[in-house]
Design a protein around this motif. Structure first.
Motif, PDB file in Angstrom:
ATOM      1  N   ALA A  48       0.847  -1.250  -0.034  1.00  0.00           N
ATOM      2  CA  ALA A  48       0.045  -0.272  -0.043  1.00  0.00           C
ATOM      3  C   ALA A  48       0.910   1.201   0.048  1.00  0.00           C
ATOM      4  N   ALA A  49       2.037   1.421   0.696  1.00  0.00           N
ATOM      5  CA  ALA A  49       2.898   2.362   0.773  1.00  0.00           C
ATOM      6  C   ALA A  49       3.663   2.562  -0.523  1.00  0.00           C
ATOM      7  N   LEU A  50       4.117   1.491  -1.081  1.00  0.00           N
ATOM      8  CA  LEU A  50       4.953   1.342  -2.526  1.00  0.00           C
ATOM      9  C   LEU A  50       4.346   1.437  -3.679  1.00  0.00           C
ATOM     10  N   ALA A  51       3.181   0.954  -3.841  1.00  0.00           N
ATOM     11  CA  ALA A  51       2.265   0.577  -5.186  1.00  0.00           C
ATOM     12  C   ALA A  51       1.838   2.202  -5.417  1.00  0.00           C
ATOM     13  N   ALA A  52       1.968   2.528  -6.659  1.00  0.00           N
ATOM     14  CA  ALA A  52       1.306   3.759  -7.235  1.00  0.00           C
ATOM     15  C   ALA A  52      -0.095   3.631  -6.973  1.00  0.00           C
ATOM     16  N   LYS A  53      -0.704   2.770  -7.401  1.00  0.00           N
ATOM     17  CA  LYS A  53      -2.087   2.634  -7.269  1.00  0.00           C
ATOM     18  C   LYS A  53      -2.486   1.105  -7.671  1.00  0.00           C
ATOM     19  N   PRO A  54      -2.529   0.178  -6.764  1.00  0.00           N
ATOM     20  CA  PRO A  54      -2.752  -1.276  -7.137  1.00  0.00           C
ATOM     21  C   PRO A  54      -4.392  -1.155  -7.604  1.00  0.00           C
ATOM     22  N   SER A  55      -4.541  -2.130  -8.571  1.00  0.00           N
ATOM     23  CA  SER A  55      -5.981  -2.122  -8.833  1.00  0.00           C
ATOM     24  C   SER A  55      -6.674  -2.861  -7.899  1.00  0.00           C
ATOM     25  N   ARG A  56      -7.981  -2.865  -7.848  1.00  0.00           N
ATOM     26  CA  ARG A  56      -8.788  -3.648  -7.129  1.00  0.00           C
ATOM     27  C   ARG A  56      -8.737  -5.078  -7.232  1.00  0.00           C
ATOM     28  N   ALA A  57      -8.668  -5.483  -8.575  1.00  0.00           N
ATOM     29  CA  ALA A  57      -8.670  -6.781  -8.769  1.00  0.00           C
ATOM     30  C   ALA A  57      -7.456  -7.605  -8.535  1.00  0.00           C
ATOM     31  N   ALA A  58      -6.269  -6.744  -8.486  1.00  0.00           N
ATOM     32  CA  ALA A  58      -4.768  -7.337  -8.040  1.00  0.00           C
ATOM     33  C   ALA A  58      -4.740  -7.528  -6.508  1.00  0.00           C
ATOM     34  N   VAL A  59      -5.541  -6.751  -5.796  1.00  0.00           N
ATOM     35  CA  VAL A  59      -5.573  -6.683  -4.285  1.00  0.00           C
ATOM     36  C   VAL A  59      -6.250  -7.968  -4.034  1.00  0.00           C
ATOM     37  N   VAL A  60      -7.592  -8.104  -4.611  1.00  0.00           N
ATOM     38  CA  VAL A  60      -8.470  -9.249  -4.335  1.00  0.00           C
ATOM     39  C   VAL A  60      -7.835 -10.312  -4.711  1.00  0.00           C
ATOM     40  N   GLY A  61      -7.240 -10.435  -5.772  1.00  0.00           N
ATOM     41  CA  GLY A  61      -6.567 -11.916  -6.453  1.00  0.00           C
ATOM     42  C   GLY A  61      -5.413 -12.234  -5.331  1.00  0.00           C
ATOM     43  N   GLU A  62      -4.604 -11.171  -4.918  1.00  0.00           N
ATOM     44  CA  GLU A  62      -3.482 -11.476  -4.058  1.00  0.00           C
ATOM     45  C   GLU A  62      -4.146 -12.132  -2.602  1.00  0.00           C
ATOM     46  N   LEU A  63      -5.354 -11.512  -2.037  1.00  0.00           N
ATOM     47  CA  LEU A  63      -5.892 -11.965  -0.895  1.00  0.00           C
ATOM     48  C   LEU A  63      -6.467 -13.315  -1.090  1.00  0.00           C
ATOM     49  N   VAL A  64      -7.235 -13.638  -2.319  1.00  0.00           N
ATOM     50  CA  VAL A  64      -7.717 -14.860  -2.353  1.00  0.00           C
ATOM     51  C   VAL A  64      -6.767 -15.982  -2.545  1.00  0.00           C
ATOM     52  N   ALA A  65      -5.730 -15.755  -3.238  1.00  0.00           N
ATOM     53  CA  ALA A  65      -4.492 -16.635  -3.420  1.00  0.00           C
ATOM     54  C   ALA A  65      -3.944 -16.854  -2.307  1.00  0.00           C
ATOM     55  N   TRP A  66      -3.612 -15.814  -1.515  1.00  0.00           N
ATOM     56  CA  TRP A  66      -2.782 -15.892  -0.286  1.00  0.00           C
ATOM     57  C   TRP A  66      -3.645 -16.837   0.953  1.00  0.00           C
ATOM     58  N   ASN A  67      -4.902 -16.194   0.989  1.00  0.00           N
ATOM     59  CA  ASN A  67      -5.669 -17.096   2.049  1.00  0.00           C
ATOM     60  C   ASN A  67      -5.990 -18.231   1.746  1.00  0.00           C
ATOM     61  N   ALA A  68      -6.119 -18.565   0.414  1.00  0.00           N
ATOM     62  CA  ALA A  68      -6.851 -19.949   0.110  1.00  0.00           C
ATOM     63  C   ALA A  68      -5.531 -21.043   0.167  1.00  0.00           C
ATOM     64  N   GLY A  69      -4.331 -20.385  -0.189  1.00  0.00           N
ATOM     65  CA  GLY A  69      -3.348 -20.970  -0.022  1.00  0.00           C
ATOM     66  C   GLY A  69      -2.839 -21.350   1.024  1.00  0.00           C
ATOM     67  N   SER A  70      -3.044 -20.495   2.048  1.00  0.00           N
ATOM     68  CA  SER A  70      -2.496 -20.749   3.462  1.00  0.00           C
ATOM     69  C   SER A  70      -3.919 -21.836   4.018  1.00  0.00           C
ATOM     70  N   ALA A  71      -5.106 -21.836   3.713  1.00  0.00           N
ATOM     71  CA  ALA A  71      -6.008 -22.706   4.339  1.00  0.00           C
ATOM     72  C   ALA A  71      -5.499 -24.275   3.637  1.00  0.00           C
ATOM     73  N   ALA A  72      -5.051 -24.312   2.279  1.00  0.00           N
ATOM     74  CA  ALA A  72      -4.793 -25.485   1.694  1.00  0.00           C
ATOM     75  C   ALA A  72      -3.492 -26.184   2.476  1.00  0.00           C
ATOM     76  N   VAL A  73      -2.617 -25.325   2.766  1.00  0.00           N
ATOM     77  CA  VAL A  73      -1.288 -25.504   3.618  1.00  0.00           C
ATOM     78  C   VAL A  73      -1.879 -26.144   4.734  1.00  0.00           C
ATOM     79  N   ILE A  74      -2.456 -25.502   5.894  1.00  0.00           N
ATOM     80  CA  ILE A  74      -2.797 -25.892   6.970  1.00  0.00           C
ATOM     81  C   ILE A  74      -3.831 -26.946   7.063  1.00  0.00           C
ATOM     82  N   GLY A  75      -4.984 -26.964   6.128  1.00  0.00           N
ATOM     83  CA  GLY A  75      -5.796 -28.397   5.946  1.00  0.00           C
ATOM     84  C   GLY A  75      -4.994 -29.546   5.544  1.00  0.00           C
ATOM     85  N   GLY A  76      -4.042 -29.261   4.438  1.00  0.00           N
ATOM     86  CA  GLY A  76      -3.382 -30.198   3.938  1.00  0.00           C
ATOM     87  C   GLY A  76      -2.513 -31.153   4.994  1.00  0.00           C
ATOM     88  N   THR A  77      -1.931 -30.006   5.787  1.00  0.00           N
ATOM     89  CA  THR A  77      -0.793 -30.775   6.718  1.00  0.00           C
ATOM     90  C   THR A  77      -1.702 -31.447   7.788  1.00  0.00           C
TER      91      THR A  77
END
Length: 140
Positions: A48-77
């Motif tokens: 948020a401090a470094l990016a000029a203006k990240p698109s909403r789609a990029a931020v939502v994509g990052e959030l979905v990928a990060w949180n779904a990935g973490s859920a899969a890591v925890i669940g799979g473990t």
């Protein structure tokens, strides 16, 4: 919001780990707090401090990928299914790639902040294959 919620849930998991004798409880608590909580907050705030203006789609994509990935890591473990952990690791790498793309070139903030952000990305990126190998060793 997601990072803060993960820290709170991680604290709750830590509180019930010993009384319920959860085999991977302390690991899950640490993962929730450090990876899905602290790292997500630090990367998000830095972006948020470094990016000029990240698109909403990029931020939502990052959030979905990060949180779904973490859920899969925890669940799979917890289920001892390393292929699910691998899928989660792949989603985390995708989220990191999106973060790199969002803050590229000369960022809006100071140089030290950009290098700190990049260093944090590299640390998380290097830790992913280590975690995947450990997941496969534990499941064997």
């Amino acid at each position: 919001m997601f990072g803060t919620a993960s820290i709170i849930v991680g604290g709750l998991v830590a509180a019930v780990t010993s009384p319920l004798q959860l085999a991977h409880g302390s690991w899950a608590a640490a993962y929730l707090v450090l990876v899905n909580g602290v790292a997500q907050i630090a990367l998000g705030a830095s972006q948020a401090a470094l990016a000029a203006k990240p698109s909403r789609a990029a931020v939502v994509g990052e959030l979905v990928a990060w949180n779904a990935g973490s859920a899969a890591v925890i669940g799979g473990t917890l289920m001892r299914l390393p292929l699910i952990v691998d899928a989660g690791g792949l989603l985390l790498v995708i989220a990191l790639a999106m973060m790199i793309a969002t803050v590229h070139g000369k960022a809006a903030g100071p140089g030290w902040a950009l290098w700190t952000y990049r260093l944090l990305l590299v640390i998380v990126l290097v830790s992913i294959p280590i975690g995947l190998v450990l997941a496969h060793l534990r499941a064997a």
